[in-house]
Design an enzyme around this catalytic site. Structure first.
Site, short mmCIF file in Angstrom:
data_model
loop_
_atom_site.label_atom_id
_atom_site.label_comp_id
_atom_site.label_asym_id
_atom_site.label_seq_id
_atom_site.Cartn_x
_atom_site.Cartn_y
_atom_site.Cartn_z
N LEU A 1 0.75 -1.18 -0.02
CA LEU A 1 -0.10 0.08 0.17
C LEU A 1 0.90 1.37 0.02
CD1 LEU A 1 -2.64 -0.94 2.74
CD2 LEU A 1 -3.02 -0.57 0.26
N ASP A 2 0.42 2.18 -0.46
CA ASP A 2 1.23 3.35 -0.68
C ASP A 2 1.48 4.13 0.79
OD1 ASP A 2 1.18 3.50 -3.45
OD2 ASP A 2 -0.50 4.74 -3.64
N ARG A 3 2.24 4.95 0.98
CA ARG A 3 2.52 5.59 2.24
C ARG A 3 1.20 6.36 2.89
NH1 ARG A 3 5.39 10.23 4.76
NH2 ARG A 3 5.95 10.82 2.71
N SER B 1 -1.86 5.72 1.98
CA SER B 1 -2.81 4.81 2.21
C SER B 1 -3.04 4.05 3.41
CB SER B 1 -2.84 3.70 0.88
OG SER B 1 -2.95 4.49 -0.28
N HIS C 1 0.42 2.59 -8.24
CA HIS C 1 -0.74 3.79 -8.32
C HIS C 1 -1.93 3.60 -8.97
CE1 HIS C 1 2.02 5.84 -5.74
NE2 HIS C 1 2.69 6.30 -6.42
#
Length: 239
Positions: free
Chosen positions: A100-102, A104, A183
């Site tokens: 997961l993105d930072r 998110s 993304h």
């Protein structure tokens, strides 16, 4: 790996000598004597020769409620990683299945079983992943149709698999995708003239984030959750 090959790899015995050792009952697998040199063994079963343990590695399968601000990485020089949320001795053994993105939050899976995590993230399997999405602008009526057809990604030169969008409010939706490209969700909304303000992963296949877990907390997966990755996951879910 075949048992005779394992014994040969982990000791000074040749493959032929390993077969004789196994046939004579000097090898135990999972606490039981086996006489079959072609017995398949995995990386987590206990194996001993003449009472000496050659392998005893515990399998770990965890779900973590990832907080915003943590990187999905094992280490980083500039930002805290999700491994900081685990005991050091445990975190050193694990890798992440589906990052997961930072910015998110939500469900993150950690394990030391590489074969299992590959099944979890293999694009060809098309495991459904469901997210709660908040957007900066109201979600247009055409967004669900565009996502259901697929969004063309110029970098990869491909069209995403059909995705399901369930609108929850003017700027809120539940989105189910079947890939995990870089993304991807942000790029999908950008393609329809919108922007993601917040992203929270709720589930991966039949593994659903435990609502009892606060951000930063984790628990072991149940046997049923682990086994679900080996079975076709539900493509739709009642929420």
């Amino acid at each position: 790996m075949k048992l005779d090959r394992f014994i040969s790899n982990r000791t000074a015995h040749s493959r032929q000598a390993a077969r004789l050792l196994i046939a004579s009952g000097r090898v135990q697998v999972g606490g039981r004597v086996t006489h079959d040199p072609r017995h398949e063994v995995d990386q987590f079963v206990a194996i001993s020769l003449d009472g000496e343990l050659l392998q005893a590695r515990e399998a770990h399968f965890l779900m973590l409620h990832k907080p915003i601000g943590y990187l999905s990485a094992t280490r980083d020089l500039h930002h805290p990683t999700v491994m900081k949320l685990l005991p050091a001795a445990l975190g050193e053994q694990l890798h992440i299945g589906g990052r997961l993105d930072r910015g998110s939050s939500g469900l993150l899976i950690l394990t030391n079983d590489g074969l299992w995590s590959r099944r979890l993230t293999e694009p060809r399997i098309k495991l459904p992943k469901t997210y709660h999405v908040t957007t900066l602008r109201p979600i247009s009526a055409e967004t669900a149709e565009r996502f259901a057809v697929g969004i063309y990604m110029t970098t990869e030169q491909l069209t995403t698999s059909p995705a399901q969008l369930q609108q929850l409010g003017p700027c809120e939706a539940r989105l189910t995708i079947y890939e995990g490209r870089y993304h991807q969700i942000k790029r999908m909304f950008h393609a329809v003239g919108n922007q993601v303000a917040a992203l929270h992963r709720e589930s991966m296949g039949d593994i659903v984030l435990d609502q009892a877990l606060l951000p930063g907390q984790y628990r072991a997966l149940t046997a049923a959750e682990i086994a679900s990755v080996d079975q076709p996951a539900s493509a739709s879910r009642s929420w």
